[in-house]
Design an enzyme around this catalytic site. Structure first.
Site, PDB file in Angstrom:
ATOM      1  N   ALA A 131      -9.403   0.165  -4.488  1.00 46.41           N
ATOM      2  CA  ALA A 131     -10.926  -0.300  -4.479  1.00 46.41           C
ATOM      3  C   ALA A 131     -10.948  -1.714  -4.193  1.00 46.41           C
ATOM      4  CB  ALA A 131     -11.083  -0.367  -6.122  1.00 46.41           C
ATOM      5  N   ALA A 133     -13.427  -4.933  -4.276  1.00 45.78           N
ATOM      6  CA  ALA A 133     -14.983  -5.751  -4.508  1.00 45.78           C
ATOM      7  C   ALA A 133     -14.690  -7.184  -4.038  1.00 45.78           C
ATOM      8  CB  ALA A 133     -15.056  -5.772  -5.952  1.00 45.78           C
ATOM      9  N   ALA A 136     -11.667  -9.410  -5.662  1.00 45.84           N
ATOM     10  CA  ALA A 136     -10.431  -9.073  -5.694  1.00 45.84           C
ATOM     11  C   ALA A 136     -10.238  -7.272  -5.202  1.00 45.84           C
ATOM     12  CB  ALA A 136      -9.727  -8.892  -6.959  1.00 45.84           C
ATOM     13  N   GLN A 137      -8.977  -7.074  -4.804  1.00 45.39           N
ATOM     14  CA  GLN A 137      -8.669  -5.709  -4.668  1.00 45.39           C
ATOM     15  C   GLN A 137      -7.495  -5.082  -5.582  1.00 45.39           C
ATOM     16  OE1 GLN A 137      -8.523  -5.368  -0.386  1.00 45.39           O
ATOM     17  NE2 GLN A 137      -6.253  -5.194  -0.213  1.00 45.39           N
ATOM     18  N   VAL A 138      -7.663  -3.796  -5.783  1.00 51.75           N
ATOM     19  CA  VAL A 138      -6.573  -3.276  -6.758  1.00 51.75           C
ATOM     20  C   VAL A 138      -5.607  -2.192  -5.818  1.00 51.75           C
ATOM     21  CG1 VAL A 138      -6.216  -1.727  -8.660  1.00 51.75           C
ATOM     22  CG2 VAL A 138      -7.953  -3.308  -8.718  1.00 51.75           C
ATOM     23  N   LYS A 152      -3.846  -6.105  -9.153  1.00 50.36           N
ATOM     24  CA  LYS A 152      -5.030  -6.792  -8.776  1.00 50.36           C
ATOM     25  C   LYS A 152      -5.008  -8.080  -8.012  1.00 50.36           C
ATOM     26  CE  LYS A 152      -9.757  -7.462 -10.806  1.00 50.36           C
ATOM     27  NZ  LYS A 152     -10.596  -7.291 -11.917  1.00 50.36           N
ATOM     28  N   ASP A 287     -18.930  -5.586 -19.381  1.00 51.81           N
ATOM     29  CA  ASP A 287     -19.052  -4.965 -18.040  1.00 51.81           C
ATOM     30  C   ASP A 287     -18.782  -3.538 -18.192  1.00 51.81           C
ATOM     31  OD1 ASP A 287     -19.970  -5.035 -15.391  1.00 51.81           O
ATOM     32  OD2 ASP A 287     -18.117  -6.101 -14.600  1.00 51.81           O
TER      33      ASP A 287
HETATM   34  N1  LIG Z   1      -4.872   0.019 -14.706  1.00 52.90           N
HETATM   35  C1  LIG Z   1      -5.613   0.819 -13.832  1.00 52.90           C
HETATM   36  N2  LIG Z   1      -5.469   2.163 -13.688  1.00 52.90           N
HETATM   37  C2  LIG Z   1      -5.934   2.823 -12.711  1.00 52.90           C
HETATM   38  N3  LIG Z   1      -7.151   2.381 -12.184  1.00 52.90           N
HETATM   39  C3  LIG Z   1      -7.271   1.386 -12.218  1.00 52.90           C
HETATM   40  C4  LIG Z   1      -6.696   0.256 -12.859  1.00 52.90           C
HETATM   41  N4  LIG Z   1      -7.312  -1.079 -12.973  1.00 52.90           N
HETATM   42  C5  LIG Z   1      -8.250  -1.093 -11.791  1.00 52.90           C
HETATM   43  N5  LIG Z   1      -8.373   0.274 -11.479  1.00 52.90           N
HETATM   44  C6  LIG Z   1      -9.222   0.949 -10.480  1.00 52.90           C
HETATM   45  O1  LIG Z   1      -9.537  -0.202  -9.488  1.00 52.90           O
HETATM   46  C7  LIG Z   1     -10.958  -0.407  -9.697  1.00 52.90           C
HETATM   47  C8  LIG Z   1     -11.207  -1.910  -9.426  1.00 52.90           C
HETATM   48  O2  LIG Z   1     -10.649  -2.509 -10.603  1.00 52.90           O
HETATM   49  P1  LIG Z   1     -11.292  -3.657 -11.543  1.00 52.90           P
HETATM   50  O3  LIG Z   1     -10.476  -4.219 -12.346  1.00 52.90           O
HETATM   51  O4  LIG Z   1     -12.556  -2.965 -11.930  1.00 52.90           O
HETATM   52  O5  LIG Z   1     -11.584  -4.803 -10.391  1.00 52.90           O
HETATM   53  P2  LIG Z   1     -13.123  -5.546 -10.000  1.00 52.90           P
HETATM   54  O6  LIG Z   1     -13.253  -6.605 -10.815  1.00 52.90           O
HETATM   55  O7  LIG Z   1     -13.131  -5.718  -8.672  1.00 52.90           O
HETATM   56  O8  LIG Z   1     -14.345  -4.516 -10.318  1.00 52.90           O
HETATM   57  C9  LIG Z   1     -11.573   0.116 -10.928  1.00 52.90           C
HETATM   58  O9  LIG Z   1     -12.747   0.288 -10.766  1.00 52.90           O
HETATM   59  C10 LIG Z   1     -10.455   1.270 -11.237  1.00 52.90           C
HETATM   60  O10 LIG Z   1     -10.955   2.532 -10.391  1.00 52.90           O
END
Ligand SMILES: Nc1ncnc2c1ncn2[C@@H]1O[C@H](COP(=O)(O)OP(=O)(O)O)[C@@H](O)[C@H]1O
Ligand SMILES: [Mg+2]
Length: 508
Positions: A131, A133, A136-138, A152, A287
């Site tokens: 993902a 945004a 950041a990205q994950v 992240k 959120d």
């Molecule tokens: N611990 C995790 N396990 C599985 N998926 C995750 C995890 N953390 C984040 N993700 C995936 O990554 C996406 C983006 O992470 P997030 O922390 O929501 O970032 P942002 O602040 O950019 O929205 C999430 O919507 C989810 O789908």
């Protein structure tokens, strides 16, 4: 030099806003004075036939302008008390998606945070981004022991980028506040300062790690949500590592396809988990949109993304519980009194009139089938009365209320028959009984007493200051206005002219 680059940035922003007709939107024409109406008409020449409601157009304009503006939009979406419920609900659908940055850049970020050797040891194989945004990205990472982590990573250079855009926004706020007396009610300078502080906080992932860990501990006692554990050795200012959560985010069409999932229970868990955090602990995930909610293979709810944690004091928790309880029992006078006691409605207003407004909000939803009963609607209507009754809500409380609207939306998407009132009753009821029964009443009194004692302890200090003020020379005359009016107007006209010029250029 800073000023020139600020104005160039504002010009770019102004052009995008003008093209989407959100500076002086056609919809507000009737309410604007003649010069503004004329200016709006001129700007609309460049709008290229913007479609949709003003809030939708604003969301599109902000999406195009990039991270700082996307964050700005998300922040505006949290203030329905200031901007009205329609605009904010349109803004809350703003898409926070950007193309991912390269794995090379991700590696570079890890190296910068942990040093080359440590980074290679701690992050052996980083998978592709799952993902991306605005901030950041994950990435998903497979560990040697076959477990997985979510890593992240902040966008390269995002802090500097935000800082530059924020400097321009602050300059715009100063100009607006200098020019328009009417705008001062909304405190544009203070508002941008708050936004700037919130954005900069979001670029320190150690803080998010702290929030995630705090929520995990709370959730373990209440049992509604599963929250991944922070891997502190792999976490720094620009990198946050947590356990990987197995499951499907609610944004995915297959999230609820698993036949093991009990939709009714899942929706109840979301509502009750959220309210338990807010009312019992005064801390909540602020959120709760579908992207941050993952349904696990066992049919449980997992939460991620702790960039925004809401906090409310004991007073506000009591306020919230009493309001919900009041609406549940249809005791509008009591809800009105609670608003006055808490100081949210000025004493100059009439309690009776306010109770009447509350009745007009609450009664239409009672006795309706579950799917027509919306707490979100009630809360949003309450926001629409903030102007009428001169209400000054605490921002934390507004954040809580708008998250409740969000939670209800999510719960209903899972179970269309979900009734947030019924779902909340066990949580609210238990708290009210505990707080206002013998045991809880004692605790409330002891907190109030502590408050009084604290004030008394400070009395000598206050007296000293009072005495000192008697000896002090007479106060200096108030400082001059930050902007002499002609300069303020000059600034505004210059910006508008530049915007129009840039719009012409962009059309050519
Ligand atoms: N611990 C995790 N396990 C599985 N998926 C995750 C995890 N953390 C984040 N993700 C995936 O990554 C996406 C983006 O992470 P997030 O922390 O929501 O970032 P942002 O602040 O950019 O929205 C999430 O919507 C989810 O789908
Ligand atoms: Mg997220």
């Amino acid at each position: 030099m800073g000023a020139v680059s600020d104005y160039l940035r504002l010009m770019r922003a102004g052009t995008s806003l003008a093209r989407h007709d959100v500076i002086l939107p056609a919809e507000y024409k009737a309410r604007l004075p003649l010069p503004a109406r004329v200016a709006g008409g001129v700007l609309r020449l460049f709008s290229g036939g913007a479609r949709g409601r003003p809030g939708e157009r604003l969301a599109r304009a902000l999406e195009k302008l990039g991270p700082a503006y996307i964050k700005l939009g998300q922040f505006l979406a949290t203030r329905p008390d200031v901007f009205g419920s329609e605009v904010t609900s349109d803004l809350s659908r703003l898409k926070d998606k950007l193309p991912p940055f390269s794995e090379k850049a991700a590696r570079a970020a890890l190296t910068e945070e942990f040093g080359a050797e440590e980074a290679a040891r701690l992050f052996p194989v980083l998978g592709p981004p799952v993902a991306a945004a605005s901030l950041a990205q994950v990435h998903r990472m497979d560990m040697p022991d076959a477990s997985q982590r979510a890593v992240k990573i902040l966008r390269p250079g995002i802090e500097g980028q935000l800082m530059r855009e924020l400097s321009a926004m602050k300059r715009a706020a100063r100009t607006i506040e200098g020019v328009s007396v009417e705008s001062r009610r909304l405190k544009p300078i203070a508002f941008t300062e708050t936004i700037a502080a919130a954005m900069m906080r979001e670029t320190d992932l150690r803080l998010e790690a702290g929030g995630a860990d705090e929520m995990r501990v709370l959730s373990e006692t209440s049992g509604y949500f599963q929250i991944p554990k922070v891997d502190w050795d792999r976490t720094g200012r620009r990198v946050l590592t947590t356990d990987w959560v197995d499951g499907i985010p609610l944004t995915h069409p297959d999230a609820l396809a698993n036949p093991a999932i009990d939709r009714v229970a899942l929706a109840n868990d979301i509502t009750r988990g959220f309210l338990t955090h807010a009312i019992e602990h005064g801390v909540f995930h602020a959120d709760m949109h579908e992207g941050n909610i993952i349904v696990t293979p066992e049919g449980k709810i997992a939460l991620v993304d702790f960039g925004i944690i809401g906090r409310i004091s004991l007073m506000e928790r009591r306020f919230l519980a009493e309001i919900l309880w009041g609406f549940l029992r249809r005791d509008y006078m009591r809800i009105a009194e609670v608003h006055f006691e808490a100081g949210y409605v000025p004493a100059s207003q009439s309690v009776g009139d306010f109770a009447q407004a509350l009745r007009s909000i609450g009664e239409p939803v009672h006795g309706k089938p579950a799917e027509d009963v919306s707490m979100g609607r009630v809360i949003l209507q309450l926001f629409d009365y903030t102007q009428t009754f001169g209400m000054a809500m605490r921002p934390e409380l507004v954040l809580l209320q708008k998250t409740m609207v969000q939670v209800e939306g999510v719960a209903r998407a899972i179970d269309p028959g979900h009734n947030i009132w019924n779902a909340s009753e066990p949580v609210v009821g238990a708290w009210v009984r505990r707080s206002f029964g013998p045991e809880g009443a004692a605790r409330l009194i002891s907190t109030s007493l502590r408050d009084v004692t604290n004030r008394l302890k400070r009395l000598p200090e206050v007296m000293d200051r009072f005495e000192a003020s008697l000896d002090a020379p007479p106060p200096a005359p108030p400082p001059r206005e930050r902007f002499a009016p002609w300069w303020g107007w000059f600034g505004l006209v210059t910006i508008l002219a530049l915007v129009a010029y840039a719009a012409v250029l962009s059309l050519a």
